[in-house]
Design an enzyme around this catalytic site. Structure first.
Site, short mmCIF file in Angstrom:
data_model
loop_
_atom_site.label_atom_id
_atom_site.label_comp_id
_atom_site.label_asym_id
_atom_site.label_seq_id
_atom_site.Cartn_x
_atom_site.Cartn_y
_atom_site.Cartn_z
N CYS A 179 -30.88 4.26 -8.82
CA CYS A 179 -30.38 5.63 -8.86
C CYS A 179 -28.98 5.77 -8.28
O CYS A 179 -28.22 6.64 -8.72
CB CYS A 179 -31.35 6.56 -8.14
SG CYS A 179 -31.76 6.07 -6.45
N HIS A 204 -27.82 12.16 -4.94
CA HIS A 204 -26.95 11.19 -4.32
C HIS A 204 -25.48 11.54 -4.63
O HIS A 204 -25.16 12.03 -5.72
CB HIS A 204 -27.22 9.78 -4.87
CG HIS A 204 -28.51 9.19 -4.44
ND1 HIS A 204 -29.31 9.71 -3.46
CD2 HIS A 204 -29.17 8.06 -4.88
CE1 HIS A 204 -30.38 8.96 -3.31
NE2 HIS A 204 -30.32 7.95 -4.16
#
Length: 366
Positions: free
Chosen positions: A144, A270
């Site tokens: 990710c 993120h």
């Protein structure tokens, strides 16, 4: 497509469409996956939900229908054309080859096969053509953190040819799974209302106590310069994933990459600060146009108006958001930029779904 239109579509004829299995349907990423399958253009016939034996019999809603979860077994993959795996590495390592042997094309979201030379590592906006070369019948989904930046980097590489990446990540608690989310919320409850915390050494640690969860230090009122497991020479597994996966996706085995991964007290999404150096001089206005036109990228870059990506704005959305784009002060061949991406959507479920859709198109055209 809205959930309502997806629900209406269940009355349509799905014969001739490839069948799909979602392995790990009851997990955090699996839950996001079912929501995506209920809102994206439907390219699937049967959707079969597979999970551990303890989850068998549960009913989950997808495309407006309730579907019963079946326990994972070799027979559970019979008749399945594409199987998406959203499970831990060890589960994928055991069951993905079994699913492939039963005739399914596996799209795996774990880290079990990412660096296998016989398994393509795919981001459809960057290297969709790689799905056709899958000697093991398995396609891997990147980490990710890598995914949060690589869509933008792929577009810039196509124009300027990447030479080097220096990356600092700011990774959300959900990157450590449900335990990470629960730990952050529990720590927030412990410090809430205490306005004196964060003013003396160790005061946050004393309040949080030993309830660190998957993190090596308190995450609340803090940042933790560590994500993943310890590897050689002090590098973390997350930092090496950014390096190795970027090289593989972009087809640049000698790309210079240095990453420092930091955990921050954000639930989901993120962020990364990126120094990208290219083989040619870059024009910052042209780079903005490249990113504005790039599939899967949302340009949000107007600091004078306070417009730049933040996790609070990006969470729950699909694109990689890019802002703070600047030409390096000391290197005419380098750009500085800031990117954000929802690590449970594009960083996991969405990219897996997009890969599966590329395979579905291939199967229906065969």
């Amino acid at each position: 497509m809205t959930p309502v239109s997806a629900a209406l579509e269940q009355t349509e004829d799905r014969s001739g469409l490839p069948s799909l299995a979602v392995v790990g349907a009851t997990g955090a990423v699996g839950t996001v996956m079912l929501a995506l399958l209920s809102t994206r253009q439907n390219v699937w016939g049967e959707i079969r939900l597979i999970a551990s034996p303890r989850s068998a019999g549960k009913k989950l809603k997808v495309r407006g229908e309730e579907v019963e979860v079946v326990a994972i077994s070799a027979e559970a993959f019979d008749g399945i054309d594409v199987a998406m795996f959203d499970v831990p590495d060890e589960v994928s390592a055991e069951w993905a080859p079994i699913a492939a042997a039963r005739g399914a094309v596996v799209v795996d979201n774990s880290g079990a096969f990412r660096m296998d030379p016989d398994v393509p590592l795919v981001v459809p906006e960057v290297n969709a053509e790689a799905v056709r070369s899958r000697p093991k019948g398995i396609i891997a989904n990147p980490n990710c953190t890598t995914l949060s930046m690589i869509v933008a980097m792929g577009a810039l590489h196509h124009r300027y040819e990447l030479d080097q990446l220096v990356v600092s990540s700011y990774q959300a608690a959900s990157g450590a799974g449900q335990e990470g989310i629960d730990t952050l919320h529990d720590q927030l409850m412990k410090v809430a209302g205490n306005r004196d915390l964060g003013t003396t050494p160790g005061d946050v640690r004393r309040v949080v106590g030993s309830a660190l969860g998957p993190f090596p230090a308190p995450l609340v009122l803090n940042v933790v310069p560590w994500a993943g497991s310890l590897k050689d020479d002090g590098w973390s597994s997350e930092e090496l994933k950014v390096r190795n996966e970027s090289r593989k996706i972009l087809g640049l085995p000698n790309l210079k990459v240095s990453a420092t991964c930091v955990r921050v007290p954000v639930v989901t999404t993120h962020s990364l600060s990126v120094h990208a150096r290219f083989n040619t001089e870059v024009d910052v206005d042209e780079a903005r146009e490249v990113l504005r036109d790039a599939p899967g990228v949302l340009l949000f870059d107007n600091p004078a108006e306070g417009e730049f990506p933040t996790p609070a704005d990006v969470v729950g959305t699909d694109p990689t958001w890019v802002g703070r784009i600047r030409k390096s002060l000391d290197d005419p061949q380098a750009l500085e930029l800031f990117v954000c991406g929802d690590n449970l959507r594009k960083g996991a479920a969405l990219n897996t779904a997009q890969i599966a859709e590329v395979v579905a198109k291939e199967l229906t055209q065969a």
